[in-house]
Scaffold this motif. Structure first.
Motif, PDB file in Angstrom:
ATOM      1  N   LEU A  82     -51.839 -16.211  36.740  1.00  0.00           N
ATOM      2  CA  LEU A  82     -50.432 -16.464  37.052  1.00  0.00           C
ATOM      3  C   LEU A  82     -50.018 -17.864  36.627  1.00  0.00           C
ATOM      4  CD1 LEU A  82     -47.756 -15.701  38.368  1.00  0.00           C
ATOM      5  CD2 LEU A  82     -48.717 -16.396  40.584  1.00  0.00           C
ATOM      6  N   GLY A  83     -50.876 -18.845  36.904  1.00  0.00           N
ATOM      7  CA  GLY A  83     -50.568 -20.222  36.535  1.00  0.00           C
ATOM      8  C   GLY A  83     -49.238 -20.682  37.089  1.00  0.00           C
ATOM      9  N   MET A  84     -48.387 -21.208  36.222  1.00  0.00           N
ATOM     10  CA  MET A  84     -47.046 -21.618  36.615  1.00  0.00           C
ATOM     11  C   MET A  84     -45.984 -20.634  36.151  1.00  0.00           C
ATOM     12  SD  MET A  84     -47.106 -25.749  36.316  1.00  0.00           S
ATOM     13  CE  MET A  84     -48.148 -26.708  37.454  1.00  0.00           C
ATOM     14  N   GLY A  85     -46.430 -19.437  35.739  1.00  0.00           N
ATOM     15  CA  GLY A  85     -45.510 -18.356  35.438  1.00  0.00           C
ATOM     16  C   GLY A  85     -44.834 -18.412  34.086  1.00  0.00           C
ATOM     17  N   LEU A 117     -54.298 -12.810  28.219  1.00  0.00           N
ATOM     18  CA  LEU A 117     -55.240 -13.613  28.994  1.00  0.00           C
ATOM     19  C   LEU A 117     -54.920 -15.097  28.841  1.00  0.00           C
ATOM     20  CD1 LEU A 117     -58.635 -11.803  28.260  1.00  0.00           C
ATOM     21  CD2 LEU A 117     -57.104 -11.511  30.221  1.00  0.00           C
ATOM     22  N   ASP A 118     -54.483 -15.679  29.946  1.00  0.00           N
ATOM     23  CA  ASP A 118     -54.292 -17.134  30.022  1.00  0.00           C
ATOM     24  C   ASP A 118     -55.160 -17.597  31.183  1.00  0.00           C
ATOM     25  OD1 ASP A 118     -53.494 -19.719  29.942  1.00  0.00           O
ATOM     26  OD2 ASP A 118     -51.412 -19.368  30.523  1.00  0.00           O
ATOM     27  N   VAL A 119     -56.443 -17.404  30.998  1.00  0.00           N
ATOM     28  CA  VAL A 119     -57.423 -17.640  32.061  1.00  0.00           C
ATOM     29  C   VAL A 119     -58.296 -18.818  31.668  1.00  0.00           C
ATOM     30  CG1 VAL A 119     -59.372 -16.647  33.314  1.00  0.00           C
ATOM     31  CG2 VAL A 119     -57.426 -15.207  32.710  1.00  0.00           C
ATOM     32  N   ASP A 120     -58.353 -19.799  32.562  1.00  0.00           N
ATOM     33  CA  ASP A 120     -59.206 -20.957  32.329  1.00  0.00           C
ATOM     34  C   ASP A 120     -58.686 -21.737  31.122  1.00  0.00           C
ATOM     35  OD1 ASP A 120     -61.391 -22.739  32.501  1.00  0.00           O
ATOM     36  OD2 ASP A 120     -62.667 -21.153  33.232  1.00  0.00           O
ATOM     37  N   ASN A 121     -59.577 -22.219  30.277  1.00  0.00           N
ATOM     38  CA  ASN A 121     -59.193 -23.047  29.140  1.00  0.00           C
ATOM     39  C   ASN A 121     -59.273 -22.269  27.835  1.00  0.00           C
ATOM     40  OD1 ASN A 121     -58.218 -25.721  28.974  1.00  0.00           O
ATOM     41  ND2 ASN A 121     -60.046 -26.373  27.870  1.00  0.00           N
ATOM     42  N   GLY A 122     -59.395 -20.943  27.964  1.00  0.00           N
ATOM     43  CA  GLY A 122     -59.606 -20.106  26.804  1.00  0.00           C
ATOM     44  C   GLY A 122     -61.035 -19.588  26.798  1.00  0.00           C
ATOM     45  N   PRO A 123     -61.545 -19.162  25.641  1.00  0.00           N
ATOM     46  CA  PRO A 123     -62.903 -18.608  25.580  1.00  0.00           C
ATOM     47  C   PRO A 123     -63.990 -19.558  26.052  1.00  0.00           C
ATOM     48  CG  PRO A 123     -61.686 -18.108  23.585  1.00  0.00           C
ATOM     49  CD  PRO A 123     -60.850 -19.073  24.359  1.00  0.00           C
ATOM     50  N   ASP A 124     -63.728 -20.846  26.020  1.00  0.00           N
ATOM     51  CA  ASP A 124     -64.688 -21.834  26.516  1.00  0.00           C
ATOM     52  C   ASP A 124     -64.338 -22.150  27.954  1.00  0.00           C
ATOM     53  OD1 ASP A 124     -66.614 -23.747  26.818  1.00  0.00           O
ATOM     54  OD2 ASP A 124     -65.554 -25.295  25.700  1.00  0.00           O
ATOM     55  N   GLY A 125     -64.944 -21.410  28.910  1.00  0.00           N
ATOM     56  CA  GLY A 125     -64.594 -21.515  30.323  1.00  0.00           C
ATOM     57  C   GLY A 125     -64.759 -22.919  30.861  1.00  0.00           C
ATOM     58  N   ARG A 159     -64.441 -21.819  35.852  1.00  0.00           N
ATOM     59  CA  ARG A 159     -65.279 -20.806  36.488  1.00  0.00           C
ATOM     60  C   ARG A 159     -66.148 -20.147  35.423  1.00  0.00           C
ATOM     61  NH1 ARG A 159     -63.987 -15.196  37.791  1.00  0.00           N
ATOM     62  NH2 ARG A 159     -65.380 -14.453  39.427  1.00  0.00           N
ATOM     63  N   PRO A 160     -67.481 -20.356  35.474  1.00  0.00           N
ATOM     64  CA  PRO A 160     -68.356 -19.784  34.458  1.00  0.00           C
ATOM     65  C   PRO A 160     -68.198 -18.272  34.308  1.00  0.00           C
ATOM     66  CG  PRO A 160     -69.544 -21.407  35.759  1.00  0.00           C
ATOM     67  CD  PRO A 160     -68.217 -21.212  36.426  1.00  0.00           C
ATOM     68  N   GLY A 161     -67.856 -17.577  35.424  1.00  0.00           N
ATOM     69  CA  GLY A 161     -67.704 -16.131  35.359  1.00  0.00           C
ATOM     70  C   GLY A 161     -66.616 -15.689  34.408  1.00  0.00           C
ATOM     71  N   ASN A 162     -65.663 -16.583  34.103  1.00  0.00           N
ATOM     72  CA  ASN A 162     -64.602 -16.232  33.162  1.00  0.00           C
ATOM     73  C   ASN A 162     -65.144 -15.957  31.770  1.00  0.00           C
ATOM     74  OD1 ASN A 162     -62.558 -16.473  35.071  1.00  0.00           O
ATOM     75  ND2 ASN A 162     -62.209 -18.635  34.622  1.00  0.00           N
ATOM     76  N   LEU A 211     -54.527  -7.257  22.502  1.00  0.00           N
ATOM     77  CA  LEU A 211     -55.183  -8.217  23.382  1.00  0.00           C
ATOM     78  C   LEU A 211     -54.783  -9.600  22.899  1.00  0.00           C
ATOM     79  CD1 LEU A 211     -57.264  -9.173  25.541  1.00  0.00           C
ATOM     80  CD2 LEU A 211     -59.007  -9.020  23.738  1.00  0.00           C
ATOM     81  N   ALA A 212     -54.082 -10.354  23.744  1.00  0.00           N
ATOM     82  CA  ALA A 212     -53.617 -11.692  23.380  1.00  0.00           C
ATOM     83  C   ALA A 212     -54.339 -12.714  24.244  1.00  0.00           C
ATOM     84  CB  ALA A 212     -52.111 -11.804  23.576  1.00  0.00           C
ATOM     85  N   VAL A 213     -54.880 -13.736  23.615  1.00  0.00           N
ATOM     86  CA  VAL A 213     -55.698 -14.730  24.323  1.00  0.00           C
ATOM     87  C   VAL A 213     -55.194 -16.128  24.009  1.00  0.00           C
ATOM     88  CG1 VAL A 213     -58.022 -15.669  24.647  1.00  0.00           C
ATOM     89  CG2 VAL A 213     -57.713 -13.214  24.246  1.00  0.00           C
ATOM     90  N   TRP A 214     -54.916 -16.899  25.073  1.00  0.00           N
ATOM     91  CA  TRP A 214     -54.503 -18.300  24.929  1.00  0.00           C
ATOM     92  C   TRP A 214     -55.730 -19.198  24.980  1.00  0.00           C
ATOM     93  CZ3 TRP A 214     -55.253 -22.808  27.540  1.00  0.00           C
ATOM     94  CH2 TRP A 214     -54.380 -23.876  27.291  1.00  0.00           C
TER      95      TRP A 214
END
Length: 222
Positions: free
Chosen positions: A69-72, A141-149, A152-155, A177-180
């Motif tokens: 969710l972040g800041m929406g 996916l806007d989770v964590d810092n991208g593919p380099d978590g 949270r390592p689980g990301n 599939l869109a990844v930030w």
């Protein structure tokens, strides 16, 4: 200068501590000394949404899953271009982040969480992806810092071969599939292609037309 003040804090599964900071009408979410997001810098997240929606335009009742969710920024930008029959599920693992969106940052979210097209799931987006089969037209996916978590390592499991395989299975034909990401990652591009996606890379600035840090968005089509 107006000082930053800590509004609230939350613990991410795994033990990392998130802090919501405020300075006047500006907000910042931080992990330790790292700023994960700022209410004045959502340009690349907006591109994540609009570029994805462009690629699924014309679909009837499109179903989107937004991870984080972040800041929406991503949610609000998607809602501005999606049709009235769209369905958007936002997965947010940390309940406090949802509470911040409805509380101290309500003005930032501008009522987007009350849009009838939106459902907020306080859940791990990876779990929702694994449970779905051909359910979504797009996963953002806007989770964590991208593919380099970072937080949270689980990301990392979202971005490995197994996670990408699950994402592909949960997309409808031609789905995206869109990844930030905060920066480029050639190895991740290769993993996307190995998982059977057709891949585009888009560069976007944190401050939009005003510049700012250069971020990367992968648009991977099934």
């Amino acid at each position: 200068m107006i000082p930053w003040i800590e509004v609230d804090a939350a613990t991410v599964p795994g033990g990392a501590r998130l802090r919501l900071m405020r300075r006047g009408d500006e907000f910042s979410i931080r992990l330790g000394g790292n700023e994960l997001m700022n209410s004045r810098a959502g340009g690349s997240e907006e591109v994540l949404a609009t570029a994805t929606c462009e690629r699924i335009a014309g679909r009837r009742a499109p179903a989107l899953l937004i991870g984080g969710l972040g800041m929406g920024f991503t949610l609000r930008a998607a809602l501005t271009v999606l049709p009235a029959d769209a369905r958007v599920t936002v997965a947010e693992l940390v309940p406090e982040v949802v509470a911040w969106a409805r509380g101290p940052m309500a003005a930032v979210f501008a009522g987007s969480l009350d849009d009838p097209r939106v459902t907020v799931a306080e859940a791990d987006v990876g779990g929702l992806i694994r449970e779905a089969s051909g359910a979504f037209d797009a996963i953002l996916l806007d989770v964590d810092n991208g593919p380099d978590g970072l937080s949270r390592p689980g990301n990392d499991r979202l971005y490995d071969a197994g996670g990408l395989g699950s994402a592909r299975a949960s997309l409808r034909p031609g789905g995206v599939l869109a990844v930030w990401s905060a920066g480029p990652d050639a190895a991740f591009t290769r993993r996307l292609k190995q998982a059977g996606f057709t891949v585009e890379e888009v560069r976007a600035r944190a401050l939009g037309k005003r510049g700012g840090a250069r971020h990367v968005i992968w648009l991977a089509r099934k």
